[in-house]
Write a protein that holds these residues in place. Sequence first.
Motif, PDB file in Angstrom:
ATOM      1  N   GLU A 251      22.811  28.287   3.005  1.00 16.92           N
ATOM      2  CA  GLU A 251      22.397  28.347   4.400  1.00 16.92           C
ATOM      3  C   GLU A 251      22.263  29.786   4.896  1.00 16.92           C
ATOM      4  O   GLU A 251      21.360  30.105   5.661  1.00 16.92           O
ATOM      5  CB  GLU A 251      23.420  27.596   5.267  1.00 16.92           C
ATOM      6  CG  GLU A 251      23.448  26.094   4.989  1.00 16.92           C
ATOM      7  CD  GLU A 251      24.417  25.371   5.894  1.00 16.92           C
ATOM      8  OE1 GLU A 251      25.058  26.057   6.745  1.00 16.92           O
ATOM      9  OE2 GLU A 251      24.544  24.146   5.776  1.00 16.92           O
ATOM     10  N   LYS A 252      23.191  30.684   4.460  1.00 17.76           N
ATOM     11  CA  LYS A 252      23.180  32.079   4.907  1.00 17.76           C
ATOM     12  C   LYS A 252      22.943  32.987   3.708  1.00 17.76           C
ATOM     13  O   LYS A 252      23.828  33.197   2.888  1.00 17.76           O
ATOM     14  CB  LYS A 252      24.499  32.432   5.591  1.00 17.76           C
ATOM     15  CG  LYS A 252      24.764  31.636   6.869  1.00 17.76           C
ATOM     16  CD  LYS A 252      26.072  32.063   7.502  1.00 17.76           C
ATOM     17  CE  LYS A 252      26.334  31.291   8.793  1.00 17.76           C
ATOM     18  NZ  LYS A 252      27.624  31.713   9.419  1.00 17.76           N
ATOM     19  N   ASP A 254      22.597  36.186   3.731  1.00 17.05           N
ATOM     20  CA  ASP A 254      23.307  37.455   3.831  1.00 17.05           C
ATOM     21  C   ASP A 254      24.588  37.451   2.999  1.00 17.05           C
ATOM     22  O   ASP A 254      25.001  38.492   2.478  1.00 17.05           O
ATOM     23  CB  ASP A 254      23.655  37.754   5.292  1.00 17.05           C
ATOM     24  CG  ASP A 254      22.407  38.059   6.108  1.00 17.05           C
ATOM     25  OD1 ASP A 254      21.363  38.326   5.485  1.00 17.05           O
ATOM     26  OD2 ASP A 254      22.484  38.019   7.355  1.00 17.05           O
ATOM     27  N   GLU A 255      25.201  36.294   2.867  1.00 16.75           N
ATOM     28  CA  GLU A 255      26.455  36.210   2.118  1.00 16.75           C
ATOM     29  C   GLU A 255      26.224  36.214   0.609  1.00 16.75           C
ATOM     30  O   GLU A 255      27.174  36.311  -0.167  1.00 16.75           O
ATOM     31  CB  GLU A 255      27.206  34.926   2.515  1.00 16.75           C
ATOM     32  CG  GLU A 255      27.609  34.897   3.986  1.00 16.75           C
ATOM     33  CD  GLU A 255      28.266  33.593   4.373  1.00 16.75           C
ATOM     34  OE1 GLU A 255      28.382  32.718   3.482  1.00 16.75           O
ATOM     35  OE2 GLU A 255      28.671  33.445   5.543  1.00 16.75           O
TER      36      GLU A 255
END
Length: 485
Positions: A251-252, A254-255
Amino acid sequence: MILETLNPMHYNITNVVPEAMPAATVPILLLAGFLFLIWNYEETSSIPGPCYCMGVGALISHGRFLWMGVGKACNYYNKMYGEFVRVWISGEETLIISKSSSVFYVMKHGHYVSRFGSKLGLQCIGMYENGIIFNNNTTLWKEMRPFFTKDHLDKLQEVTTELGNINVLNLMRRIMLDTSNKLFLRIPLDENAIVLKIQNYFDAWQALLLKPDIFFKISWLYKKYEESVKDLKGAMELLIQQKRQKLFTVEKLDEHMDFATQLIFAQNRGDLTAENVNQCVLEMMIAAPDTLSVTLFFMLVLIAEHPKVEEEMMKEIETVMGDRDVQSDDMPNLKVVENFIYESMRYQPVVDLIMRKALQDDVIDGYPVKKGTNIILNIGRMHKLEFFPKPDEFSLENFEKNVPSRYFQPFGFGPRGCVGKFIAMVMMKAILVTLLRRCRVHTQKGRGLNNIQKNNDLSMHPNERQPLLEMVFTPRSITGKCQGD
């Protein structure tokens, strides 16, 4: 009468040349004269080294590299002819340099960023105009180099693992592979299986790098190396495919931004090919288990040999960190540990040579260098020739004062310096500090580096068929444990 006697037309040429002389004699004499001229021409080179001898010397010099190994052959020629030597590899003029001013010059200038090696050998291992380590396509190499940055340092976590009386080199390989995976790929993998594949890949790389083209005409000679390369490349392709699938489901993003993710996105934009992505990830994953693991092994042996150095390092570690775990902010303050790392790499290098190719005509320290000339920088020898007060001893005194960069280049520098040197230094500090805080290190029967048999080819490695690779780790306190928490 006298004038008539001196007149060459007075003689019948058939009376001067015996009738029995074969018709092929004149062409043979002309050929011999031509070869003699070539011989004399080659001997006029101002660069010291073995003679060309109508190509025989070139064959012998290449044969010596194949027989002795690259590192050992370089030391032989530098010792025999001096610190700036001309030899031949695959018929190509090759310079072996261990003079600091010349080494510094080559590293500094952009027209020496290309590397050299057997085209067929590099194709076999996937490095020909591909990846970052031996990619001699300088345009493509410059496009990929920015991905190999130190931006990943903030993700470096403390490395812990189970320690004991075991094969330390294999332990270091597992640690380095685990660390590299956490930094650059972050996909679960079988460490033991991948470590073995990396060892076999490195053996192929070392064996094929300077092989003549005729070697690759006989399939059974290189078949086992080809299989080793396919084995690791296949395993890495599966891991990268798992990485792609993971990125599609998170979902993210950036992580999950890391080295492999950036490469995959670059491929999606059309900046890189799938082959380039796979090779870059492979090279980043093998670099630490290949060279850093051996470097750390040699360091641990030196620590066991020099208890006063170990004591000095422990005092600094306790002063800087106290009872807490090592953090990234501690790294600049670990000066004794840093000097130990530098002195270990100087005294017992793993990578003691750098291979380059001249992209234009030049002059180095007064010697003419033609475009296309191969160059081997013998930095291992250079580090024991100039500047250091105790060049032939292991002593931290060698780094008590600031060492000018021209005299010490374990990672190289300039346009093609090692892209992983910042990460490597942090890795080595973190692992040494973590291990030394928990354990004392001992070699079997107190034996040291001089007792360990080593092979010096593309890099310096211990002979892994000997039992001396096992070491003993004992807790520093009665309740302490030499293992990860």
